[in-house]
Scaffold this motif. Structure first.
Motif, PDB file in Angstrom:
ATOM      1  N   ILE A 196       0.857  -1.190   0.000  1.00 40.85           N
ATOM      2  CA  ILE A 196       0.000   0.000   0.000  1.00 40.85           C
ATOM      3  C   ILE A 196       0.889   1.235   0.000  1.00 40.85           C
ATOM      4  N   GLU A 197       0.618   2.149  -0.910  1.00 42.47           N
ATOM      5  CA  GLU A 197       1.429   3.364  -1.048  1.00 42.47           C
ATOM      6  C   GLU A 197       0.577   4.607  -0.870  1.00 42.47           C
ATOM      7  N   GLY A 198       1.204   5.672  -0.386  1.00 44.51           N
ATOM      8  CA  GLY A 198       0.527   6.953  -0.223  1.00 44.51           C
ATOM      9  C   GLY A 198       0.249   7.251   1.226  1.00 44.51           C
TER      10      GLY A 198
ATOM     11  N   ARG B  67      -6.753   1.875  -6.733  1.00 44.21           N
ATOM     12  CA  ARG B  67      -6.614   3.188  -6.104  1.00 44.21           C
ATOM     13  C   ARG B  67      -7.967   3.563  -5.517  1.00 44.21           C
TER      14      ARG B  67
ATOM     15  N   MET C 131      -7.097   0.648   3.486  1.00 43.49           N
ATOM     16  CA  MET C 131      -6.652   1.844   2.778  1.00 43.49           C
ATOM     17  C   MET C 131      -7.457   3.075   3.196  1.00 43.49           C
TER      18      MET C 131
ATOM     19  N   GLN D 244      -4.919   6.544  -1.462  1.00 44.89           N
ATOM     20  CA  GLN D 244      -3.869   5.526  -1.438  1.00 44.89           C
ATOM     21  C   GLN D 244      -4.043   4.532  -2.587  1.00 44.89           C
ATOM     22  N   SER D 245      -2.923   3.935  -2.993  1.00 45.59           N
ATOM     23  CA  SER D 245      -2.902   2.900  -4.021  1.00 45.59           C
ATOM     24  C   SER D 245      -2.384   1.615  -3.408  1.00 45.59           C
TER      25      SER D 245
ATOM     26  N   ASP E   6      -1.671   8.304   4.679  1.00 41.73           N
ATOM     27  CA  ASP E   6      -2.984   7.983   5.233  1.00 41.73           C
ATOM     28  C   ASP E   6      -3.769   9.281   5.391  1.00 41.73           C
ATOM     29  N   SER E   7      -4.841   9.431   4.610  1.00 38.22           N
ATOM     30  CA  SER E   7      -5.634  10.666   4.648  1.00 38.22           C
ATOM     31  C   SER E   7      -6.582  10.696   5.836  1.00 38.22           C
TER      32      SER E   7
END
Length: 952
Positions: free
Chosen positions: A582-584, A686, A642, A646-647, A586-587
């Protein structure tokens, strides 16, 4: 189970619809013109200066040569057209025959029909009849074949001829090829007009058509004949042999059936039999295969072993028979080509390997749903039916109709029971739900003390509920499946959809595991209120077992990747997810049960080491609801980890081969990769958007901060004031309360969460872990997987317990059991319980913001829904909640005080979320009770954190 219909019912001819009768009499001279009728709205706001637009209705004007008919006003266009046709039939005095012809009458009519089909008028008819196209093509055949029309074409292209044959011999319904000997018998009575030949299985007109008829009907081509290449599928009789793509080279002046005959190693088209249409009734996709002498034998006392003779000559083609739901022997060609009503030109389109496998999976309930979503590798038939707003893809009723059509079953028979309802208001001391019964007006008034307003009485008296029963019959009218659930619904459509869902869910279970033992098949049927005839059911689906078992077996030779041994954050072998990444950032906006998600995704077939990669399926905007199983488990498992933006990339083992090939555009390359026997699927996704569940959307529309945050803040404040050192959160979910506690200084040293959702607990663990490393107050944190109605001694004697918006997700008896278990066994010093106030729903639902893509019916449904969330089993009024809590406190030596958040206790209808705070009056037989209660451990530790372990 009894069929409920006599066998002779199947022989009766279905009455023509009113529009069909008008067309039969007037043809294209009948003209329907539908007009919109805008009605004024009586239900809007009286006295409002702004014009109020009412619902749109329709009126139909039917113009016939001598009269014009104007229908009444209807909500649907087709109802207006039907009404106009019925009025025209009545005004013109057209007599409608309701009786089917006798076999002798049908034989005479069949002779008349053949006479017309070989007349000059028919060949030049306009609009063109599909059979006239074959007649024209036959006239262009060369040599002795000129003018010869295969008998199988007569059976396939003319429905009237086919219906007459059914009246002569009802067995034609299950075996359409019995039409051939019946046509030959009728042709023998027309020896001056037509001739037949058993050896050629053809029929032809003896006298030549007049030159002017041929000239006006047959296209005169000049120059070199043009060639068209059409893709088709060769289906070998032996299941050991793979299907393969073949090319049909169709000449503009040739007969396409001769080309197909050569592909089957036959001398000419007379030896080719044609199946019924596959898929839609209007489809030209059919199976072509070799005719054998046994097809000429009409079953009778003279030929008792006709079918056995055919079996000894050639084997059943199981795959082709399964697609067409009729017996097909020998090799077959699957092609989409033929003459239609639309044009005199030959219609054709390619049938690819992908098309074949899409047809195959469209026979399975989950396959039907996957295809409707255009997500063969990603979507799944949901485990629960929610509202039409959240449901994506074909609705259950539509899936059921498609399933019956694909398996050549009769259309489902729906019976709706409408029950007038009276609302019986509970007595002040009751803590049960609002009940609905058939009691009279006087009984209703007595139950409520006579205090029902006039408006309320009118509303109660007009209320009805709907129950739906569905029966599914075979074409011969044997009852196969019946579903009669006791559930009642406020809307008729809801009852239909939910009963359809039960049947489709059960059928889906069967097709997922075709080797289910009978006792398991029966138990799953009982759970879903389904009854079925074992004999009739297995008879109709006998080929399903062999076909899908073979296709599942085809993947057995493929070497699946073994789940790796990386850390727990990078692999979930128990769910079949491998190499998760998992990339990106954490919103913080994450999905929860009931959320509507929008993702973009791509699926690839990759070989070990990713040396080769093939794109199978992709979608830039795919929506689904979390928690109802609407996507494959692997995907849902990943997206719950996710947040928006995130992707993720992960790999899974291969699904059955037919699903892979149904998705693959490049079938040849896909098959090549599969043959490497070291493949897996790779998903790249995504998370684009998360829409909160209905309950949360309603609450956020009215409250700031949101009601869910107000509940947490209320609990946090009480925890801070209590000076508690230990806390257990019953039904902790994703840990929103535990997370919020770590934002404030408290006296807490140990926190515990309990929930039955491992997904939610996994998310809570990630959140708590990231925060506890920087927290100096908490010494211990544990998350348990277990039911809060079960006793576990490790939860005894905590200072404070919380249970926020949890009990309404249980049945009422379970909610009462929870109260008893907590206060009599766990015995916390303080217990905080919150639950929705049912009386506040009218305010919340009116505040729900309309969605642009919601239809008016759906908005009405959401505004009139009884509970805030489809997962709620009950919602209590203030009086019901107070009664429950007061009785519980008195029973277990606790005091209780009431409060809430959202709204006000002094204004109707009170708080949006009502809260009860229980306080233990005295310890239960001494504090030592908790120290010795260490033998009952029913919960599973999902995650545990200790400050001493963390610091070391």
């Amino acid at each position: 189970m009894e069929s409920g219909k006599s066998p002779t019912d199947a022989v009766k001819k279905t009455n023509l619809a009113p529009k069909a009768i008008i067309y039969q009499k007037f043809g294209s001279k009948a003209c329907y013109k539908v007009e919109e009728v805008q009605e004024s709205s009586e239900k809007g706001c009286p006295g409002l200066a702004i014009p109020q637009k009412g619902p749109c209705s329709y009126r139909c004007i039917l113009q016939l040569p001598d009269i014009t008919i104007e229908s009444g006003i209807f909500k649907r266009k087709k109802d207006a057209e039907k009404s106009a046709a019925e009025m025209a039939i009545e005004k013109l005095g057209i007599q409608i025959s309701t009786d089917s012809p006798t076999p002798q009458e049908a034989s005479d009519l069949l002779v008349e029909r053949l006479t017309y089909l070989f007349s000059n008028e028919f060949l030049s008819s306009d609009p063109p009849h599909p059979l006239s196209g074959h007649l024209r093509a036959a006239l262009e055949r060369e040599g002795d074949l000129c003018g010869l029309v295969p008998l199988s074409v007569m059976a396939v292209c003319d429905s009237k001829l086919n219906n007459l044959c059914k009246c002569i011999n009802p067995k034609v319904e299950s075996n359409p090829f019995l039409v051939i000997p019946l046509i030959m018998r009728a042709a023998s009575r027309l020896s001056e007009l037509v001739a037949t030949s058993e050896g050629q299985l053809s029929i032809w007109r003896k006298n030549l058509y007049p030159p002017e008829v041929i000239k006006s009907s047959v296209d005169q081509q000049s120059g070199t004949p043009q060639s068209t290449l059409v893709e088709a599928i060769h289906i070998p009789c032996s299941q050991e042999k793979a299907i393969e793509l073949v090319i049909l080279d169709i000449s503009s002046t040739g007969y396409y059936l001769d080309v197909i005959a050569k592909k089957l190693d036959l001398a000419d088209a007379a030896k080719v039999l044609i199946s019924r249409a596959i898929g839609k009734a209007s489809s030209e996709t059919r199976l072509y295969f070799a005719a054998h002498q046994s097809y000429l034998i009409e079953p009778s006392s003279d030929h008792p072993n006709a079918k056995e003779a055919l079996h000894s000559e050639v084997s059943l083609n199981a795959r082709a028979s399964y697609l067409s739901s009729q017996d097909i022997y020998g090799d077959a060609i699957l092609a989409s080509i033929g003459f239609t009503w639309r044009s005199k030109d030959l219609f054709y389109e390619d049938v690819s390997v992908q098309s074949y496998y899409r047809m195959l999976i469209s026979k399975i309930p989950s396959g039907i749903y996957k295809l409707s979503r255009e997500a063969v590798l990603t979507a799944e038939f949901p485990l629960a039916f929610t509202t039409r707003t959240n449901w994506r893809g074909s609705l259950p009723r539509d899936v059921l109709f498609t399933f019956c059509r694909q398996h050549r079953l009769s259309e489902p028979v729906f019976s709706t029971i409408i029950t007038p309802l009276k609302a019986v208001f509970e007595s002040p001391g009751s803590s049960k739900k609002l009940k609905v019964t058939d009691s009279s007006k006087e009984e209703t008034e007595r139950a409520s003390g006579g205090a029902i307003s006039t408006d309320a009485r009118e509303s109660v008296e007009s209320a009805v509920s709907y129950q739906c029963e569905i029966k599914i019959f075979s074409k011969s009218q044997d009852l196969i499946i019946e579903c009669s659930p006791k559930d009642s619904f406020k809307k008729q459509n809801d009852s239909i959809q939910n009963t359809s869902f039960k049947i489709i869910s059960w059928l889906n279970m069967y097709f997922k595991d075709l080797n289910l033992p009978p006792e398991k098949l029966n138990s799953t049927a009982n759970v879903l209120d389904v009854q079925f005839s074992h004999e009739n059911f297995l008879k109709e689906f006998v080929l399903s077992r062999s076909i899908h078992t073979v296709h599942h077996a085809e993947t057995e030779g493929v070497k699946f990747l073994v789940p790796n041994t990386m850390s727990m954050l990078n692999t979930m072998p128990e769910q079949g997810v491998q190499s998760l990444n998992i990339e990106g950032p954490d919103s913080g906006v994450c999905p929860s049960n009931g959320s509507l998600l929008c993702i973009s995704y791509s699926v690839f077939l990759v070989t070990e080491g990713e040396h080769m990669k093939e794109d199978l399926e992709s979608n830039p905007k795919f929506e689904f609801e979390i928690g109802v199983g609407a996507v494959i488990p692997h995907l849902e498992e990943v997206v719950t980890l996710m947040s928006i933006g995130q992707s993720a990339c992960f790999k899974t083992e291969l699904p059955p081969k037919e699903f892979i090939l149904a998705a693959a555009v490049n079938s040849a390359r896909t098959l090549s990769l599969l043959s490497s026997k070291s493949c897996c699927l790779e998903y790249s996704i995504r998370l684009l958007q998360v829409t909160e569940p209905l309950e949360d959307r309603m609450e956020q529309a009215l409250f700031s901060p949101p009601l869910s945050k107000q509940r947490v803040e209320y609990a946090v404040q009480h925890i801070k004031e209590s000076g508690a050192t230990t806390l257990v959160d019953f039904g902790c979910g994703s840990g929103s309360l535990l997370d919020s506690l770590l934002n404030y200084p408290t006296s807490l040293e140990k926190i515990v969460g309990v929930d039955i959702s491992q997904k939610s607990l996994g998310r809570a663990a990630k959140i708590l872990h990231s925060k506890l490393s920087n927290n100096t107050g908490i010494n211990s944190a544990i998350l348990y997987d277990g039911s809060i109605t079960d006793f576990d001694s490790r939860l005894c004697g905590f200072d404070i317990g919380t249970c926020l918006e949890v009990i309404e997700h249980m049945e009422e008896d379970q909610a009462c059991l929870f109260g008893d278990v907590v206060l009599s066994y766990f015995c916390p010093k303080v217990l905080i319980v919150s639950t929705p106030n049912y009386e506040y729903n009218v305010i919340l639902q009116k505040s729900s913001p309309p969605s642009q893509d919601e239809d008016p019916d759906e908005k009405t449904q959401s505004q009139s829904c009884k509970f805030r969330n489809h997962d709620h089993k009950f919602e209590w009024t203030r009086e019901q909640f107070n009664n429950w809590a007061t009785e519980l406190a008195a029973k277990h030596n606790y005091s209780v005080e009431f409060s809430g958040v959202g709204g006000s206790a002094d204004l109707e209808p009170g708080f949006a979320s009502q809260i009860a705070v229980f306080r233990r009056i005295c310890p239960p037989q001494g504090e030592d009770l908790f120290k010795n209660a260490d033998t009952e451990h029913r919960y599973q530790v999902i995650w545990e954190w200790s400050s001493s372990t963390s610091s070391s």
